[in-house]
Design a protein around this motif. Structure first.
Motif, short mmCIF file in Angstrom:
data_model
loop_
_atom_site.label_atom_id
_atom_site.label_comp_id
_atom_site.label_asym_id
_atom_site.label_seq_id
_atom_site.Cartn_x
_atom_site.Cartn_y
_atom_site.Cartn_z
N THR A 102 -1.43 -7.77 -12.71
CA THR A 102 -1.57 -7.56 -11.27
C THR A 102 -0.25 -7.09 -10.67
OG1 THR A 102 -3.23 -9.33 -11.20
CG2 THR A 102 -2.24 -8.69 -9.11
N LEU A 103 0.85 -7.71 -11.11
CA LEU A 103 2.16 -7.30 -10.60
C LEU A 103 2.51 -5.89 -11.03
CD1 LEU A 103 4.21 -10.59 -11.09
CD2 LEU A 103 3.43 -9.60 -8.94
N LYS A 104 2.13 -5.51 -12.27
CA LYS A 104 2.39 -4.13 -12.72
C LYS A 104 1.65 -3.13 -11.85
CE LYS A 104 3.33 -4.81 -17.65
NZ LYS A 104 2.80 -4.58 -19.02
N ILE A 105 0.39 -3.44 -11.56
CA ILE A 105 -0.41 -2.54 -10.72
C ILE A 105 0.22 -2.45 -9.33
CG2 ILE A 105 -2.65 -2.32 -9.56
CD1 ILE A 105 -3.90 -3.56 -12.13
N SER A 106 0.62 -3.60 -8.78
CA SER A 106 1.26 -3.59 -7.46
C SER A 106 2.55 -2.79 -7.49
CB SER A 106 1.56 -5.02 -7.00
OG SER A 106 0.38 -5.75 -6.84
N LEU A 107 3.32 -2.95 -8.55
CA LEU A 107 4.58 -2.21 -8.67
C LEU A 107 4.32 -0.71 -8.75
CD1 LEU A 107 7.65 -2.28 -9.04
CD2 LEU A 107 7.27 -2.51 -11.50
N GLU A 108 3.31 -0.32 -9.52
CA GLU A 108 2.98 1.11 -9.61
C GLU A 108 2.54 1.65 -8.25
OE1 GLU A 108 0.12 1.49 -12.76
OE2 GLU A 108 1.57 0.89 -14.30
N GLU A 109 1.76 0.85 -7.53
CA GLU A 109 1.33 1.28 -6.20
C GLU A 109 2.54 1.40 -5.27
OE1 GLU A 109 -1.54 -1.64 -5.03
OE2 GLU A 109 -3.12 -0.79 -6.28
N GLU A 110 3.47 0.44 -5.39
CA GLU A 110 4.67 0.50 -4.56
C GLU A 110 5.52 1.72 -4.92
OE1 GLU A 110 5.88 -1.35 -1.98
OE2 GLU A 110 3.94 -2.35 -1.94
N LYS A 111 5.61 2.00 -6.24
CA LYS A 111 6.35 3.18 -6.66
C LYS A 111 5.72 4.45 -6.10
CE LYS A 111 8.37 1.59 -11.02
NZ LYS A 111 8.34 1.76 -12.49
N ALA A 112 4.38 4.50 -6.20
CA ALA A 112 3.68 5.67 -5.67
C ALA A 112 3.91 5.79 -4.17
CB ALA A 112 2.19 5.59 -5.98
N GLY A 113 3.82 4.64 -3.48
CA GLY A 113 4.09 4.65 -2.04
C GLY A 113 5.53 5.03 -1.75
N GLY A 114 6.45 4.58 -2.59
CA GLY A 114 7.87 4.94 -2.42
C GLY A 114 8.08 6.43 -2.62
N HIS A 115 7.39 6.99 -3.63
CA HIS A 115 7.49 8.44 -3.86
C HIS A 115 6.94 9.21 -2.67
CE1 HIS A 115 9.02 8.17 -7.89
NE2 HIS A 115 7.97 7.48 -8.33
N LYS A 116 5.83 8.72 -2.13
CA LYS A 116 5.25 9.39 -0.96
C LYS A 116 6.20 9.30 0.22
CE LYS A 116 0.39 8.69 -2.17
NZ LYS A 116 -0.86 8.02 -1.81
N GLN A 117 6.81 8.12 0.38
CA GLN A 117 7.76 7.97 1.48
C GLN A 117 8.98 8.86 1.27
OE1 GLN A 117 8.63 3.79 1.77
NE2 GLN A 117 6.79 3.35 2.98
N GLN A 118 9.42 8.94 0.03
CA GLN A 118 10.56 9.79 -0.28
C GLN A 118 10.24 11.27 0.02
OE1 GLN A 118 11.82 9.32 -4.33
NE2 GLN A 118 13.98 9.17 -3.73
N GLU A 119 9.04 11.68 -0.37
CA GLU A 119 8.63 13.05 -0.09
C GLU A 119 8.57 13.29 1.43
OE1 GLU A 119 4.90 13.55 -2.08
OE2 GLU A 119 5.80 13.51 -4.08
N LEU A 120 8.04 12.28 2.14
CA LEU A 120 7.95 12.40 3.59
C LEU A 120 9.34 12.47 4.21
CD1 LEU A 120 6.14 12.40 6.12
CD2 LEU A 120 6.26 9.90 6.09
N VAL A 121 10.27 11.64 3.70
CA VAL A 121 11.65 11.68 4.21
C VAL A 121 12.27 13.05 3.96
CG1 VAL A 121 13.98 10.76 3.78
CG2 VAL A 121 12.06 9.18 4.08
N GLN A 122 12.04 13.61 2.76
CA GLN A 122 12.59 14.93 2.45
C GLN A 122 12.00 15.99 3.39
OE1 GLN A 122 11.82 15.51 -1.71
NE2 GLN A 122 13.66 14.38 -2.36
N LYS A 123 10.69 15.91 3.61
CA LYS A 123 10.06 16.87 4.53
C LYS A 123 10.66 16.74 5.92
CE LYS A 123 5.55 17.27 2.27
NZ LYS A 123 4.11 16.98 2.37
#
Length: 183
Positions: A102-123
């Motif tokens: 469960t924690l791995k899945i949450s971490l992957e979701e957080e990473k994906a969300g972090g990547h999305k946020q990073q992309e949004l910050v770059q934009k």
């Protein structure tokens, strides 16, 4: 009162039998004597038999087998306890594994969300850069206009009239409002 003591002398058995004089012992005494003798012989034989059985290899093997049985029973009890502990540990391990997944899945979701946020910050940074250039151009134009306006006002108005102050505030307010819109 005078004490009276009776002394009896110990008489050897031979003399006692002579004193009986030829009298014979009653029959029941002989029977009791024979029965007592048989009883003693029977007890001796019984004790001998039990002693032989007790010391026999079969009896020793039985005692050894009984001791081994007790030991095995004790070991089985310990094994049962160990199995119970193992089952509890396996259940806890399963819960831990599920939690880890469960924690791995949450971490992957957080990473994906972090990547999305990073992309949004770059934009947004790119957009800010693209908007900063026209803003700087407009600021330069406003500064140029302010200077031109100040020179025109100072040429037409007396220096202490207050008009020049109001006109110099206009570019600053325009710059601040543009920056607030971009933020």
């Amino acid at each position: 009162m005078a004490s009276t003591l009776h002394y009896t002398a110990l008489v050897p058995m031979d003399e006692y039998l002579k004193n009986l004089g030829g009298r014979k012992l009653p029959g029941w005494v002989k029977i009791v004597g024979i029965l007592l003798g048989l009883l003693v012989v029977g007890l001796f034989v019984t004790v001998s038999v039990f002693a032989n059985k007790d010391n026999s290899p079969a009896c020793k093997n039985d005692l050894q087998a009984e001791q081994e049985c007790r030991n095995i029973t004790h070991l089985l009890e310990q094994l049962t306890q160990a199995q119970d502990i193992l089952r509890e540990t396996e259940a806890q391990a399963a819960i831990c594994n599920q939690t880890v997944e469960t924690l791995k899945i949450s971490l992957e979701e957080e990473k994906a969300g972090g990547h999305k946020q990073q992309e949004l910050v770059q934009k947004l940074q790119e957009e800010i850069k693209s908007l900063n250039q026209p803003l700087q151009e407009k600021s330069a134009e406003l500064e140029q206009l302010r200077k031109e306006t100040e020179t025109m006002v100072s040429a037409k108005c007396p220096p202490n009239s207050g008009i020049s102050l109001r006109l110099s505030v206009v570019p600053v307010l325009l710059t601040l409002s543009l920056q607030a819109l971009l933020a």
